[in-house]
Scaffold this motif. Structure first.
Motif, PDB file in Angstrom:
ATOM      1  N   TRP A   1      25.592  40.351  80.948  1.00 59.53           N
ATOM      2  CA  TRP A   1      25.428  39.361  79.883  1.00 59.53           C
ATOM      3  C   TRP A   1      24.864  38.045  80.406  1.00 59.53           C
ATOM      4  O   TRP A   1      24.385  37.217  79.627  1.00 59.53           O
ATOM      5  CB  TRP A   1      26.768  39.090  79.196  1.00 59.53           C
TER       6      TRP A   1
ATOM      7  N   THR B   1      21.260  36.896  79.339  1.00 59.39           N
ATOM      8  CA  THR B   1      21.203  36.658  77.902  1.00 59.39           C
ATOM      9  C   THR B   1      21.887  35.351  77.524  1.00 59.39           C
ATOM     10  O   THR B   1      21.369  34.579  76.707  1.00 59.39           O
ATOM     11  CB  THR B   1      21.855  37.831  77.139  1.00 59.39           C
TER      12      THR B   1
ATOM     13  N   TYR C   1      19.473  32.579  78.590  1.00 57.76           N
ATOM     14  CA  TYR C   1      18.299  32.512  77.713  1.00 57.76           C
ATOM     15  C   TYR C   1      18.652  31.954  76.337  1.00 57.76           C
ATOM     16  O   TYR C   1      17.944  31.092  75.809  1.00 57.76           O
ATOM     17  CB  TYR C   1      17.674  33.902  77.545  1.00 57.76           C
ATOM     18  N   TRP C   2      19.733  32.454  75.768  1.00 58.87           N
ATOM     19  CA  TRP C   2      20.108  32.008  74.417  1.00 58.87           C
ATOM     20  C   TRP C   2      20.618  30.568  74.417  1.00 58.87           C
ATOM     21  O   TRP C   2      20.460  29.857  73.428  1.00 58.87           O
ATOM     22  CB  TRP C   2      21.146  32.951  73.827  1.00 58.87           C
TER      23      TRP C   2
ATOM     24  N   GLY D   1      16.537  37.249  75.723  1.00 62.49           N
ATOM     25  CA  GLY D   1      17.968  37.563  75.703  1.00 62.49           C
ATOM     26  C   GLY D   1      18.241  38.903  75.067  1.00 62.49           C
ATOM     27  O   GLY D   1      19.070  39.682  75.552  1.00 62.49           O
ATOM     28  N   ALA D   2      17.528  39.197  73.980  1.00 64.95           N
ATOM     29  CA  ALA D   2      17.707  40.472  73.289  1.00 64.95           C
ATOM     30  C   ALA D   2      17.207  41.636  74.142  1.00 64.95           C
ATOM     31  O   ALA D   2      17.853  42.691  74.215  1.00 64.95           O
ATOM     32  CB  ALA D   2      16.962  40.446  71.952  1.00 64.95           C
TER      33      ALA D   2
ATOM     34  N   ASN E   1      17.041  41.746  77.382  1.00 64.00           N
ATOM     35  CA  ASN E   1      17.976  41.956  78.488  1.00 64.00           C
ATOM     36  C   ASN E   1      19.153  42.820  78.057  1.00 64.00           C
ATOM     37  O   ASN E   1      19.554  43.739  78.782  1.00 64.00           O
ATOM     38  CB  ASN E   1      18.494  40.611  79.006  1.00 64.00           C
ATOM     39  N   LEU E   2      19.713  42.534  76.886  1.00 68.47           N
ATOM     40  CA  LEU E   2      20.839  43.336  76.395  1.00 68.47           C
ATOM     41  C   LEU E   2      20.425  44.785  76.152  1.00 68.47           C
ATOM     42  O   LEU E   2      21.181  45.712  76.455  1.00 68.47           O
ATOM     43  CB  LEU E   2      21.392  42.723  75.105  1.00 68.47           C
ATOM     44  N   TYR E   3      19.232  44.961  75.610  1.00 70.91           N
ATOM     45  CA  TYR E   3      18.753  46.325  75.342  1.00 70.91           C
ATOM     46  C   TYR E   3      18.638  47.126  76.634  1.00 70.91           C
ATOM     47  O   TYR E   3      19.127  48.261  76.723  1.00 70.91           O
ATOM     48  CB  TYR E   3      17.399  46.264  74.638  1.00 70.91           C
TER      49      TYR E   3
ATOM     50  N   TRP F   1      18.387  48.297  85.151  1.00 69.60           N
ATOM     51  CA  TRP F   1      18.593  46.928  84.689  1.00 69.60           C
ATOM     52  C   TRP F   1      18.363  45.921  85.814  1.00 69.60           C
ATOM     53  O   TRP F   1      17.722  44.880  85.607  1.00 69.60           O
ATOM     54  CB  TRP F   1      20.006  46.755  84.129  1.00 69.60           C
TER      55      TRP F   1
ATOM     56  N   LYS G   1      15.627  43.037  85.892  1.00 77.08           N
ATOM     57  CA  LYS G   1      16.044  41.639  86.025  1.00 77.08           C
ATOM     58  C   LYS G   1      15.106  40.874  86.956  1.00 77.08           C
ATOM     59  O   LYS G   1      14.778  39.706  86.699  1.00 77.08           O
ATOM     60  CB  LYS G   1      17.472  41.591  86.561  1.00 77.08           C
TER      61      LYS G   1
END
Length: 200
Positions: free
Chosen positions: A76, A79, A82-83, A131-132, A134-136, A146, A150
């Motif tokens: 997390w 994300t 970023y958010w 951010g989205a 990265n979560l995906y 991942w 990254k």
């Protein structure tokens, strides 16, 4: 060189993960982030606020990963960063009427107000999408994929976005007054030298 320095913890995270596992890599990333700020402090260089924010996030989420032995927290981390950046850009623009992108770049380039607003919005949307994404990737693929994303995927997306920004902004760029003055002074000097040479 600054770019490599900025992603130094991410590079170490990637290399350590390949050699050991996600938990040792997380610990190394925390130490690297601390060392990064320590290096700048010892050299009495300015430490950007974003570096402090990044350090706080990785210490909290990385620490939670190590304590709980759960990789979810560290996944997390990008994300959240970023958010958070996107939120700061958006709130500053809508609530405080301050364009942070303009504040950071206005000494280097001159742009119309409308273009500054679009630039601020484009970076806000970009960080929301990052951010989205990265979560995906983090929760749809293996940890190995991942970690690779990254370093190479996220960094590549950032570089491509910056290049596209420069290409789009090219037609809007105006020379800074100081640069105009310098160029005029150089032209005047050359003209005087030519005139003196002609008289001789």
């Amino acid at each position: 060189m600054k770019f490599l320095f900025d992603i130094f913890p991410v590079i170490l995270f990637f290399l350590t993960f390949k050699l050991y596992d996600i938990f040792i890599a997380t610990a190394v990333a925390i130490v690297a982030a601390i060392a990064q700020i320590g290096w700048l402090w010892l050299r009495k260089q300015q430490i950007e606020k974003m570096m402090w924010i990044n350090l706080a996030i990785i210490v909290v989420l990385g620490g939670a990963t190590l304590l709980a032995q759960d990789e979810t927290f560290i996944k997390w981390k990008p994300t959240v960063l970023y958010w958070l950046i996107a939120s700061v850009l958006l709130v500053s623009s809508l609530v405080f009427r301050k364009n942070l992108i303009k504040l950071m770049l206005e000494k280097q380039i001159v742009l119309p107000v409308a273009v500054w607003d679009k630039l601020n919005l484009s970076w806000t949307v970009f960080f929301l999408l990052m951010g989205a994404v990265n979560l995906y990737v983090a929760f749809s693929f293996s940890v190995d994929i991942w970690v690779t994303f990254k370093l190479f995927g996220a960094t590549g997306m950032m570089l491509v976005f910056i290049i596209l920004q420069v290409m789009v902004l090219g037609k809007h760029l105006k020379p800074m007054p100081e640069r105009i003055q310098t160029v005029n002074e150089q032209d005047n000097l050359i003209e005087k030298i030519d005139n003196k040479a002609g008289k001789k």
